[in-house]
Design a protein around this motif. Sequence first.
Motif, mmCIF file in Angstrom:
data_model
loop_
_atom_site.group_PDB
_atom_site.id
_atom_site.type_symbol
_atom_site.label_atom_id
_atom_site.label_comp_id
_atom_site.label_asym_id
_atom_site.label_seq_id
_atom_site.Cartn_x
_atom_site.Cartn_y
_atom_site.Cartn_z
ATOM 1 N N LEU A 289 -26.609 76.638 -59.318
ATOM 2 C CA LEU A 289 -26.843 77.817 -59.793
ATOM 3 C C LEU A 289 -28.333 78.396 -59.247
ATOM 4 O O LEU A 289 -28.528 79.747 -59.595
ATOM 5 C CB LEU A 289 -26.174 77.940 -60.669
ATOM 6 C CG LEU A 289 -27.178 79.147 -61.874
ATOM 7 C CD1 LEU A 289 -26.262 80.189 -61.446
ATOM 8 C CD2 LEU A 289 -26.670 79.168 -63.512
ATOM 9 N N PHE A 290 -29.186 77.413 -60.400
ATOM 10 C CA PHE A 290 -30.688 77.803 -59.885
ATOM 11 C C PHE A 290 -31.196 77.384 -58.206
ATOM 12 O O PHE A 290 -32.464 78.102 -58.546
ATOM 13 C CB PHE A 290 -31.053 76.555 -60.644
ATOM 14 C CG PHE A 290 -30.980 76.771 -62.089
ATOM 15 C CD1 PHE A 290 -31.124 78.393 -62.728
ATOM 16 C CD2 PHE A 290 -30.481 75.518 -63.265
ATOM 17 C CE1 PHE A 290 -30.761 78.334 -63.909
ATOM 18 C CE2 PHE A 290 -30.634 75.793 -64.441
ATOM 19 C CZ PHE A 290 -30.947 76.955 -64.829
ATOM 20 N N MET B 89 -35.209 70.657 -66.620
ATOM 21 C CA MET B 89 -34.154 71.380 -67.166
ATOM 22 C C MET B 89 -34.447 71.812 -68.181
ATOM 23 O O MET B 89 -33.785 73.370 -68.387
ATOM 24 C CB MET B 89 -32.516 70.632 -66.759
ATOM 25 C CG MET B 89 -32.054 70.929 -65.505
ATOM 26 S SD MET B 89 -31.743 72.211 -64.796
ATOM 27 C CE MET B 89 -30.748 71.447 -63.142
ATOM 28 N N THR B 90 -35.039 72.112 -68.804
ATOM 29 C CA THR B 90 -35.457 72.390 -70.030
ATOM 30 C C THR B 90 -36.119 73.609 -69.135
ATOM 31 O O THR B 90 -36.554 74.882 -70.559
ATOM 32 C CB THR B 90 -36.762 71.700 -70.738
ATOM 33 O OG1 THR B 90 -36.131 70.363 -71.189
ATOM 34 C CG2 THR B 90 -37.834 72.527 -72.162
ATOM 35 N N PHE B 91 -37.056 74.484 -68.364
ATOM 36 C CA PHE B 91 -37.914 75.207 -68.699
ATOM 37 C C PHE B 91 -37.244 75.679 -67.016
ATOM 38 O O PHE B 91 -38.082 77.038 -66.748
ATOM 39 C CB PHE B 91 -39.212 74.500 -67.820
ATOM 40 C CG PHE B 91 -40.288 73.832 -68.654
ATOM 41 C CD1 PHE B 91 -40.679 74.395 -69.604
ATOM 42 C CD2 PHE B 91 -40.276 72.713 -68.610
ATOM 43 C CE1 PHE B 91 -40.929 73.777 -70.991
ATOM 44 C CE2 PHE B 91 -40.620 71.329 -69.699
ATOM 45 C CZ PHE B 91 -41.422 72.350 -70.624
ATOM 46 N N LYS B 92 -36.187 75.391 -67.044
ATOM 47 C CA LYS B 92 -34.944 76.187 -66.630
ATOM 48 C C LYS B 92 -33.850 76.958 -67.297
ATOM 49 O O LYS B 92 -33.352 78.837 -67.211
ATOM 50 C CB LYS B 92 -33.667 75.991 -65.210
ATOM 51 C CG LYS B 92 -34.739 75.208 -64.106
ATOM 52 C CD LYS B 92 -35.644 76.448 -63.437
ATOM 53 C CE LYS B 92 -34.361 77.169 -62.453
ATOM 54 N NZ LYS B 92 -35.171 77.934 -61.746
ATOM 55 N N THR B 93 -33.865 76.704 -68.310
ATOM 56 C CA THR B 93 -33.174 76.668 -69.601
ATOM 57 C C THR B 93 -33.270 77.625 -70.967
ATOM 58 O O THR B 93 -32.774 78.823 -71.262
ATOM 59 C CB THR B 93 -31.666 75.894 -69.641
ATOM 60 O OG1 THR B 93 -32.624 74.812 -70.359
ATOM 61 C CG2 THR B 93 -31.344 75.391 -69.159
ATOM 62 N N GLY C 67 -24.547 69.104 -64.291
ATOM 63 C CA GLY C 67 -25.787 69.346 -63.235
ATOM 64 C C GLY C 67 -25.248 69.961 -61.681
ATOM 65 O O GLY C 67 -25.785 70.553 -61.060
ATOM 66 N N THR C 68 -23.830 69.779 -61.604
ATOM 67 C CA THR C 68 -23.411 69.845 -60.131
ATOM 68 C C THR C 68 -22.946 71.599 -60.835
ATOM 69 O O THR C 68 -22.750 72.352 -59.700
ATOM 70 C CB THR C 68 -22.003 69.562 -60.294
ATOM 71 O OG1 THR C 68 -21.035 69.198 -61.472
ATOM 72 C CG2 THR C 68 -22.003 68.249 -59.164
ATOM 73 N N LYS C 69 -23.263 72.063 -62.151
ATOM 74 C CA LYS C 69 -22.817 73.232 -61.700
ATOM 75 C C LYS C 69 -24.543 74.112 -61.902
ATOM 76 O O LYS C 69 -24.104 75.530 -61.759
ATOM 77 C CB LYS C 69 -22.429 73.921 -63.232
ATOM 78 C CG LYS C 69 -22.285 75.145 -63.574
ATOM 79 C CD LYS C 69 -21.163 75.845 -63.086
ATOM 80 C CE LYS C 69 -21.235 77.479 -63.486
ATOM 81 N NZ LYS C 69 -20.078 78.010 -62.961
ATOM 82 N N LEU D 168 -27.493 74.880 -48.455
ATOM 83 C CA LEU D 168 -26.450 75.784 -47.988
ATOM 84 C C LEU D 168 -27.162 76.951 -49.512
ATOM 85 O O LEU D 168 -27.015 77.984 -49.319
ATOM 86 C CB LEU D 168 -25.323 75.646 -48.626
ATOM 87 C CG LEU D 168 -24.525 75.000 -47.898
ATOM 88 C CD1 LEU D 168 -22.882 75.036 -47.886
ATOM 89 C CD2 LEU D 168 -24.581 75.739 -46.281
ATOM 90 N N ARG D 169 -28.513 76.444 -49.655
ATOM 91 C CA ARG D 169 -29.382 77.460 -50.737
ATOM 92 C C ARG D 169 -29.862 78.667 -49.940
ATOM 93 O O ARG D 169 -30.242 79.206 -48.696
ATOM 94 C CB ARG D 169 -30.225 76.623 -51.319
ATOM 95 C CG ARG D 169 -31.875 76.598 -50.630
ATOM 96 C CD ARG D 169 -32.385 75.543 -50.991
ATOM 97 N NE ARG D 169 -34.210 75.471 -50.166
ATOM 98 C CZ ARG D 169 -33.606 74.218 -48.998
ATOM 99 N NH1 ARG D 169 -32.794 74.248 -48.743
ATOM 100 N NH2 ARG D 169 -35.062 74.911 -48.141
ATOM 101 N N ILE D 170 -29.512 79.709 -50.941
ATOM 102 C CA ILE D 170 -30.491 80.796 -50.453
ATOM 103 C C ILE D 170 -32.226 81.074 -50.803
ATOM 104 O O ILE D 170 -32.823 81.859 -50.256
ATOM 105 C CB ILE D 170 -29.960 82.420 -51.221
ATOM 106 C CG1 ILE D 170 -28.541 82.326 -50.886
ATOM 107 C CG2 ILE D 170 -30.129 83.872 -51.163
ATOM 108 C CD1 ILE D 170 -27.226 83.169 -51.326
#
Length: 429
Positions: A213-214, A339-343, A207-209, A276-278
Amino acid sequence: MLTGNNHNELVKTTTHKVVVPFYIYAALAFLVAAWLLFTSSHTFSQYYFQPQLLAITHTMALGWGTMIILGSSHQLLPILVERELYSNTLAHFTFAFAAVGIPMLVWSFYTFNMLWPAQSGALLINIAVLLYLINVTASILKSQHENIHAVFVLTSGIWLFITTLIGGLLVFNFTYNLLPKDSLHYLSLHAHLGITGWFLLLVIGVGTKLIPLFLISQYSNTSLLKWIFALINAGLLAFVFIFLFIQLPFLFLIPVALITIALVLFGYYCFKAYQLRIRKQPDGQMKVSLLSAAMMAVPLLFLLIIITMLLNSPVNTHVVLTYGFTIFFGWLTAIILGMTFKTLPFIIWNKKYHAKAGLGQTPNPKDLFSDKVFNGMAISYLFGFCCFAGGILTADAMVLKTGAASLLCCAFLYNTNVLKILFHKENLS
């Protein structure tokens, strides 16, 4: 997918042929677990050691949580260590042994037949986990790059093997009396090593990766992750020592305190990544995943209540059942739903469109599934989770059945969207 490393080499991620079967299996297992929950909802107003409850718990823990995590680990590990997966063949065998062993074990629990079907299922699952651990270890040893997230994955795999090994001993202990005490005595040890050592450690490590990232966040803090890693493992070792050699309830507050501090630090990590997200407007999938991080506090609260009860009086069965429910149908399910629907969409998009980039306009990975179905899934999940948890605490049969029906609806919608992604037809414009 190709990703550059520090030496400007190209690292190929694991083929979809390895990863996708785990996702399909997990989706079906979630549907089976939700159906069992619906048909056996009345057992949640009884004692927690029931055949149906054992079947539901292991369907969720092994078929749902573990299988999808194994799949995503095989996909993510090459990115973390900047080397290809050591062996796709080992990954295929991991899936095969687990896919056969899990239903054998679950059916044995449901019928409470602890003879050869349960024993064979336990052996197959242990073989699958051992093969996974060999694959992870070899992949990391091949890499020349240190990565704290990979260390989380490896260590959680070791705890998973310890968990399934103990579980196998408990199954055989019903017949052969291998352990000094009955299997029920060791149930808490088996459960908490799996929950904390496997699920929690891996979810935090991955999760911390993925969360930064997302979110397209620049936040990273390796020092903080090392503290989280140390606190969780120290808490686990303290728990094992107290359980095996001391057995004084108030001492269990020590591992709980260590793991609570780790969870607070994990929450801080997620908050900083979000801050700090973009990408200023997180999508629905990220909102559900971030919600799962907050939901970790719920089972922790119930655990503190249980320890307090142990100090003064017998533990309330409804509290124990709610504690288990909020783990497997709570934060663990929430992060998988998000996360399923991100990966998975990216895995299928990469399969269908990577070689055709530049030949025409391709859809985005998010276009491979339905937002409406996802939103319906999220709503039915949140309602079902809150309703069923309330039904356990109040022992209200109608509330339990309503919550279970909503969670069954959630599982159906989840499978609908997964199938939509898997059967996506190429569309170049």
